[in-house]
Design an enzyme around this catalytic site. Sequence first.
Site, PDB file in Angstrom:
ATOM      1  N   SER A 143      59.258 -18.804   6.362  1.00 51.60           N
ATOM      2  CA  SER A 143      59.679 -18.064   5.395  1.00 51.60           C
ATOM      3  C   SER A 143      60.128 -18.975   4.167  1.00 51.60           C
ATOM      4  O   SER A 143      60.605 -20.146   4.222  1.00 51.60           O
ATOM      5  CB  SER A 143      61.051 -17.395   5.728  1.00 51.60           C
ATOM      6  N   TYR A 156      69.731 -17.392   9.448  1.00 48.19           N
ATOM      7  CA  TYR A 156      68.288 -17.226   9.390  1.00 48.19           C
ATOM      8  C   TYR A 156      67.810 -18.403   8.686  1.00 48.19           C
ATOM      9  O   TYR A 156      66.794 -18.895   8.808  1.00 48.19           O
ATOM     10  CB  TYR A 156      68.054 -15.944   8.732  1.00 48.19           C
ATOM     11  N   THR A 191      58.058  -4.777   6.695  1.00 46.74           N
ATOM     12  CA  THR A 191      57.783  -4.719   8.021  1.00 46.74           C
ATOM     13  C   THR A 191      59.047  -4.030   8.635  1.00 46.74           C
ATOM     14  O   THR A 191      59.847  -3.894   7.988  1.00 46.74           O
ATOM     15  CB  THR A 191      57.525  -6.058   8.646  1.00 46.74           C
TER      16      THR A 191
HETATM   17  N1  LIG Z   1      59.490  -9.224   6.842  1.00 50.24           N
HETATM   18  C1  LIG Z   1      59.784 -10.357   5.804  1.00 50.24           C
HETATM   19  O1  LIG Z   1      60.461 -10.017   4.728  1.00 50.24           O
HETATM   20  C2  LIG Z   1      59.722 -11.715   6.105  1.00 50.24           C
HETATM   21  C3  LIG Z   1      59.763 -12.684   5.095  1.00 50.24           C
HETATM   22  C4  LIG Z   1      59.594 -13.908   5.559  1.00 50.24           C
HETATM   23  C5  LIG Z   1      59.108 -14.458   6.875  1.00 50.24           C
HETATM   24  N2  LIG Z   1      59.174 -13.468   7.806  1.00 50.24           N
HETATM   25  C6  LIG Z   1      58.637 -14.029   9.100  1.00 50.24           C
HETATM   26  O2  LIG Z   1      57.632 -13.163   9.542  1.00 50.24           O
HETATM   27  C7  LIG Z   1      57.252 -13.195  10.898  1.00 50.24           C
HETATM   28  C8  LIG Z   1      56.963 -11.931  11.414  1.00 50.24           C
HETATM   29  O3  LIG Z   1      57.954 -10.886  11.088  1.00 50.24           O
HETATM   30  P1  LIG Z   1      57.767  -9.640  10.758  1.00 50.24           P
HETATM   31  O4  LIG Z   1      58.233  -9.304   9.336  1.00 50.24           O
HETATM   32  O5  LIG Z   1      56.175  -9.291  10.899  1.00 50.24           O
HETATM   33  O6  LIG Z   1      58.520  -8.583  11.418  1.00 50.24           O
HETATM   34  P2  LIG Z   1      58.574  -7.845  12.983  1.00 50.24           P
HETATM   35  O7  LIG Z   1      59.991  -7.696  13.401  1.00 50.24           O
HETATM   36  O8  LIG Z   1      57.537  -6.881  12.652  1.00 50.24           O
HETATM   37  O9  LIG Z   1      57.860  -8.917  13.840  1.00 50.24           O
HETATM   38  C9  LIG Z   1      58.728  -9.939  14.753  1.00 50.24           C
HETATM   39  C10 LIG Z   1      58.136  -9.731  16.005  1.00 50.24           C
HETATM   40  O10 LIG Z   1      58.822 -10.786  16.999  1.00 50.24           O
HETATM   41  C11 LIG Z   1      58.947  -9.963  18.184  1.00 50.24           C
HETATM   42  N3  LIG Z   1      59.945 -11.036  18.893  1.00 50.24           N
HETATM   43  C12 LIG Z   1      61.380 -11.081  18.602  1.00 50.24           C
HETATM   44  N4  LIG Z   1      61.842 -11.683  19.443  1.00 50.24           N
HETATM   45  C13 LIG Z   1      61.114 -12.127  20.178  1.00 50.24           C
HETATM   46  C14 LIG Z   1      61.021 -12.942  21.606  1.00 50.24           C
HETATM   47  N5  LIG Z   1      62.224 -13.387  22.175  1.00 50.24           N
HETATM   48  N6  LIG Z   1      60.192 -13.078  22.292  1.00 50.24           N
HETATM   49  C15 LIG Z   1      58.931 -12.772  21.946  1.00 50.24           C
HETATM   50  N7  LIG Z   1      58.682 -11.789  20.610  1.00 50.24           N
HETATM   51  C16 LIG Z   1      59.837 -11.393  20.130  1.00 50.24           C
HETATM   52  C17 LIG Z   1      59.436  -8.877  17.936  1.00 50.24           C
HETATM   53  O11 LIG Z   1      59.092  -7.973  19.089  1.00 50.24           O
HETATM   54  C18 LIG Z   1      58.432  -8.480  16.599  1.00 50.24           C
HETATM   55  O12 LIG Z   1      57.081  -7.931  17.303  1.00 50.24           O
HETATM   56  C19 LIG Z   1      58.619 -13.810  11.542  1.00 50.24           C
HETATM   57  O13 LIG Z   1      58.796 -15.205  11.633  1.00 50.24           O
HETATM   58  C20 LIG Z   1      59.459 -13.514  10.193  1.00 50.24           C
HETATM   59  O14 LIG Z   1      60.792 -14.237  10.351  1.00 50.24           O
HETATM   60  C21 LIG Z   1      59.014 -12.092   7.595  1.00 50.24           C
END
Ligand SMILES: NC(=O)c1ccc[n+]([C@@H]2O[C@H](COP(=O)([O-])OP(=O)(O)OC[C@H]3O[C@@H](n4cnc5c(N)ncnc54)[C@H](O)[C@@H]3O)[C@@H](O)[C@H]2O)c1
Length: 257
Positions: A143, A156, A191
């Site tokens: 991120s 975070y 998301t």
């Molecule tokens: N959405 C944003 O704004 C954003 C920005 C920067 C980075 N990210 C990163 O992108 C990645 C994906 O996130 P997203 O935005 O698609 O959200 P999301 O919540 O849809 O995806 C996260 C996924 O991780 C799974 N998960 C959580 N804990 C877990 C565990 N212990 N074991 C296995 N799976 C687990 C959840 O069930 C979910 O499917 C993450 O690493 C997040 O930190 C997101």
Amino acid sequence: MTTNTYAVEGRTVIITGAGSGMGREIARGFLDNGARVVAAGRRLEPLEETISGAAPERAVAITADVSDRGSVDRLVAETVGHFGGIDVIVSNAAIYIGGELADLPEDQWRSEFAVNVDGLYHLVAAASDHLVASKGSVTAISSVSGLAGDWGQAAYNASKHAVNGLIRSLALDYGDRGVRFNAVAPAFTATDMTSGIWKDEDNLGPFLNRIALGRVGRPGDVVGPVLFLSTDDASYITGSILTVDGGTSASTGQPHA
Ligand SMILES: NC(=O)c1ccc[n+]([C@@H]2O[C@H](COP(=O)([O-])OP(=O)(O)OC[C@H]3O[C@@H](n4cnc5c(N)ncnc54)[C@H](O)[C@@H]3O)[C@@H](O)[C@H]2O)c1
């Protein structure tokens, strides 16, 4: 569906957190480009939805909790049992816990690190021999919150800085064995993780003000970059943190003129 083609055909790829958001899009991107996909996450049903329509010899859903080493060991063993090896790991699973440090119960701080940082550690520790054998690659979904600070996101921020640090260290340690480690760093993306914000459009103004390209991220925005990093075209790229953030991190933080 990705608009370009990427040379990942026949590669075996584990994507964690593949039941939603970016993980689901990444898994489908690999499937569209001929890879063999292991969709991993805690609940089977969304994982099966991610790979629905794919032939069984091309995709499998495996439940795993990345915060638990035993669970990740089983994920790796089942993947190798099913497909014979591992070429690519996309460490995408993460949780977001906000709040100022003093207000954060210790168990929440520990959970943030258990999933976001230990998850990557467990995957690499468990799959190391297979990655060395395939001269494979690992891409972490990090991120921009791992490149600088955000207000009210101490845990975070710290976890994503740790992910970026770990990726760089691993790139050094495994370089002599041909295994590459990179991270993709998105900014605000619509998301489940951020639904508390983007579902109310009135909340988006301050975010849009800071994004050069004038829109928040879509989960599919990371797919092309992750696929590219998994191809031989990226064979000289390791230890990189690739921002996919619409220009968010291009700013010094000073207000929009
Ligand atoms: N959405 C944003 O704004 C954003 C920005 C920067 C980075 N990210 C990163 O992108 C990645 C994906 O996130 P997203 O935005 O698609 O959200 P999301 O919540 O849809 O995806 C996260 C996924 O991780 C799974 N998960 C959580 N804990 C877990 C565990 N212990 N074991 C296995 N799976 C687990 C959840 O069930 C979910 O499917 C993450 O690493 C997040 O930190 C997101």
